[in-house]
Design a protein around this motif. Structure first.
Motif, short mmCIF file in Angstrom:
data_model
loop_
_atom_site.label_atom_id
_atom_site.label_comp_id
_atom_site.label_asym_id
_atom_site.label_seq_id
_atom_site.Cartn_x
_atom_site.Cartn_y
_atom_site.Cartn_z
N LEU A 317 1.91 -6.85 7.91
CA LEU A 317 0.70 -6.40 7.23
C LEU A 317 0.88 -6.69 5.74
O LEU A 317 1.73 -6.08 5.08
CB LEU A 317 0.48 -4.91 7.47
N PHE A 319 -0.51 -6.77 1.90
CA PHE A 319 -1.46 -6.11 1.01
C PHE A 319 -1.76 -7.07 -0.15
O PHE A 319 -0.86 -7.46 -0.89
CB PHE A 319 -0.89 -4.79 0.50
N TYR A 533 -4.55 -6.49 4.28
CA TYR A 533 -5.25 -5.34 3.69
C TYR A 533 -5.77 -5.79 2.33
O TYR A 533 -4.99 -6.22 1.47
CB TYR A 533 -4.28 -4.17 3.55
N PHE A 563 -3.16 4.72 2.08
CA PHE A 563 -4.02 3.56 2.29
C PHE A 563 -4.98 3.76 3.46
O PHE A 563 -6.05 3.16 3.50
CB PHE A 563 -3.18 2.31 2.61
N PHE A 564 -4.57 4.60 4.43
CA PHE A 564 -5.25 4.65 5.71
C PHE A 564 -6.09 5.92 5.90
O PHE A 564 -6.39 6.30 7.02
CB PHE A 564 -4.23 4.53 6.84
#
Length: 648
Positions: A317, A319, A533, A563-564
């Protein structure tokens, strides 16, 4: 009339004037050299007159302070000693030594400018405390014997050129009026210089390079010693704390305390705060020295320095828009461990009364984790050992590594691969013995001058400059991940790779936004599907995010936010140096400055170019609320884990 001219000339302190001209010449030559090195692209020719005029002002201020001691000596020196052989030898010796010291200062400023693009500041002050690392770094980075020899020879040439002038001055007695003038100068010069000048007078050219070049290194060094600690309430704009709290609440800054953890279930259900992947059991957080996002192919670089990190970004993932809070390692460590906006002055890592704060290590250790801080150098540097040790991390640094494991080291510590090998050995051994989840923070050192590393690892010979440092660190991280894949705990572990700060922080503006953009990669192939992201987030958001990802209580204590979170609040980030406090939100960068000043810039969302703009009152209120509350929270002890004694 001739008699008056003669009396005036005899009353003039001739030798201090000669020393003053020598100082001003070296200071001016240093400034011109730094301007030429910086280049016309960064410092337009139209700014040169203002730089040189303001620079001369600061040079005169510093020179006045320096020659006050010379004036006192001249006033006290008996005339019968002036022309003696022993005094002439002494005079030439100390003039040579003073000239060599001034030249050494010029060279030191040049090397500091090459590294930081600023005059001496609080970093230079800090370096005085860590002479072993700093001196070793200088010796490994530069041909020190050659430089010192050149300085000594240059100083000798200057003294030789001035020898007739010095002898002529010493051959003439100093009159009574001259001594009165000298004593008066001894007293008045420091008083007037310090009374009329401040470091803030460097500002005003609307170009950060130009502002810095107009200063004087000795002056800025002294100012940094005085301003290394800045009280927010004294120097910056404030607002009623009730209004600040209300503003932060609207921005989802709840900041519950450790008491909430004690009184509630210590775990979270998957449904409480959904995250887009399976929760890990362990976390390894790798903070990489000076790794700008612009170095990585995954972020647009084309020179192929980071093949391993690029692969991790593709498989994990990535960013896209993460911003560091500051310009030094301690500021990055503060953000990553404590999740707080950068307080003005020195980072909390380096301050007293920083024990048992609500760091991610403290919160996780309380909830059953083994928590570690691994560092490849000597952890007394920048107070890292004391800070992490006092916040419930087990600290493991260079002194704990078996000597046979150290295949390479330089001024800042062991090679990154040695650091990772030792961290892997500890985690492998202790997790097997304790059957305990772990959180490990690993701080690298190799991507730092002198950029030396073991031979045969990459295709850039050591020392390889910045490119070599980046590529070797990439190699070491790739090797670490590959080695970890054979461990039984690998599939349950989230690897987080982030920079502590960028390599270059200077720019035409005080806080050049693009120079705070850092990489962030979450890698856990058994848990995370490849994705990107895209929202803009801050380095202070990583700690609460990891708390939530692990399913542990405490993410709401931080000023940062996960972030989530199910509700996506407006994007905002914090960038700073030790005085300017920046808050970027809605493409507006609001900067809080000392003396309760504020500046505002519109930031292009694609290029991050800054254009002066009117102050947005809403953004200003948010900036004040964050920075004021964070500063007061540390000062009043509200960042402490209040229930630590009860929990233990």
């Amino acid at each position: 009339m001739p008699q008056m001219y003669t009396r005036l000339r005899n009353a003039t302190p001739r030798f201090p004037l000669l020393v003053a001209l020598l100082c001003l010449s070296i200071f001016s030559a240093t400034r011109i050299g730094l301007i030429l090195y910086t280049g016309f692209d960064s410092v337009e020719l139209s700014l040169w007159p203002a730089i040189l005029i303001k620079g001369l002002y600061f040079d005169v201020v510093v020179t006045a302070l320096l020659i006050s001691a010379v004036c006192l000596y001249e006033a006290a020196l008996p005339n019968r000693w002036r022309a003696t052989h022993w005094h002439r030898v002494l005079r030439f010796a100390w003039v040579w030594a003073a000239t060599a010291l001034l030249l050494f200062g010029a060279v030191a400023e040049a090397t500091f400018w090459i590294e930081f693009s600023t005059r001496f500041n609080f970093i230079a002050v800090d370096y005085l405390l860590y002479t072993h690392e700093v001196i070793s770094n200088i010796r490994e980075s530069y041909p020190v014997p050659g430089i010192l020899s050149a300085i000594a020879i240059a100083a000798a040439i200057i003294v030789w050129l001035l020898r007739k002038k010095i002898n002529a001055i010493d051959s003439k007695p100093v009159s009574a009026n001259g001594r009165i003038t000298l004593v008066t100068a001894t007293v008045l010069l420091p008083v007037l210089s310090l009374g009329i000048s401040t470091v803030d007078q460097m500002q005003g050219l609307n170009n950060n390079y130009a502002d810095e070049l107009s200063g004087n290194g000795l002056f800025t060094f002294a100012a940094a010693m005085r301003r290394n600690e800045l009280d927010y309430d004294k120097f910056y704009l404030t607002m009623p704390q009730e209004a600040a709290d209300a503003t932060l609440k609207k921005l989802d800054v709840e900041r519950v305390g450790l008491a909430d953890i004690v009184q509630t279930n210590p775990g979270l259900d998957e449904a409480d705060d959904p995250i887009p992947f399976k929760r890990p059991r362990n976390v390894v957080l790798i903070s990489v020295e000076s790794l700008s996002a612009s170095f990585l192919g995954a972020y647009g670089a084309t020179n192929g320095l980071t093949p391993n990190l690029d692969q991790l970004a593709r498989e994990g993932l990535k960013f896209n828009r993460v911003f560091a809070t500051g310009t030094r390692t301690v500021r990055g460590l503060e953000a990553l461990s404590l999740g707080t906006p950068p307080v003005p002055g020195q980072a909390i890592v380096r301050r007293p009364a920083n024990e048992h704060l609500t760091t991610i290590g403290e919160l996780l250790e309380f909830q059953g984790f083994a928590t570690y801080f691994f560092y490849g150098g000597y952890g007394y540097f920048d107070n890292m050992n004391a800070y992490f040790g006092a916040n419930d991390y087990r600290v493991i640094d260079r002194t704990d590594f078996p000597e046979e494991s150290i295949i390479f080291e330089n001024a800042w510590g062991v090679a990154d691969e040695v650091l990772f090998n030792n961290a892997l050995a500890v985690l492998d051994r202790e997790t097997a013995a304790k059957q305990q989840p772990f959180f490990a923070h690993i701080m690298t050192t190799s991507n730092h001058r002198p950029y030396t590393y073991p031979d045969g690892r990459i295709d850039i010979p050591s020392p390889g400059g910045r490119d070599g440092g980046v590529k070797y660190t990439d190699y070491a991280i790739g090797k670490f991940i590959a080695d970890a894949k054979s461990k039984p705990w690998f599939n349950d572990t989230l690897f987080v790779i982030v920079a502590d700060h960028c390599a270059a922080v200077a720019g035409k503006s005080k806080l050049p936004v693009a120079n705070y953009l850092i990489p962030l990669i979450f890698y856990a192939p058994a848990l995370i599907k490849p994705s990107v992201y895209t929202r803009m987030v801050s380095q202070i958001d990583i700690a609460p995010t990891l708390m939530e990802v692990l399913g542990k209580r405490g993410d709401d204590y931080f000023f940062g936010r996960s972030f989530f979170e199910p509700i996506q609040y407006p994007e905002r980030v914090f960038i700073s140096n030790y005085q300017e406090l920046g808050y970027l939100s809605h493409d507006v960068l609001t900067i809080l400055l000392p003396r309760k000043r504020v500046k505002s810039f519109h930031i292009d969302p694609l290029t991050y170019a800054a254009t002066p703009a009117a102050v947005d009152q809403q953004r200003l209120n948010e900036a004040i609320a964050y920075y004021q509350t964070a500063s007061r929270a540390f000062k009043t002890g509200k960042l402490r884990a209040a229930d630590h004694s009860v929990a233990k």
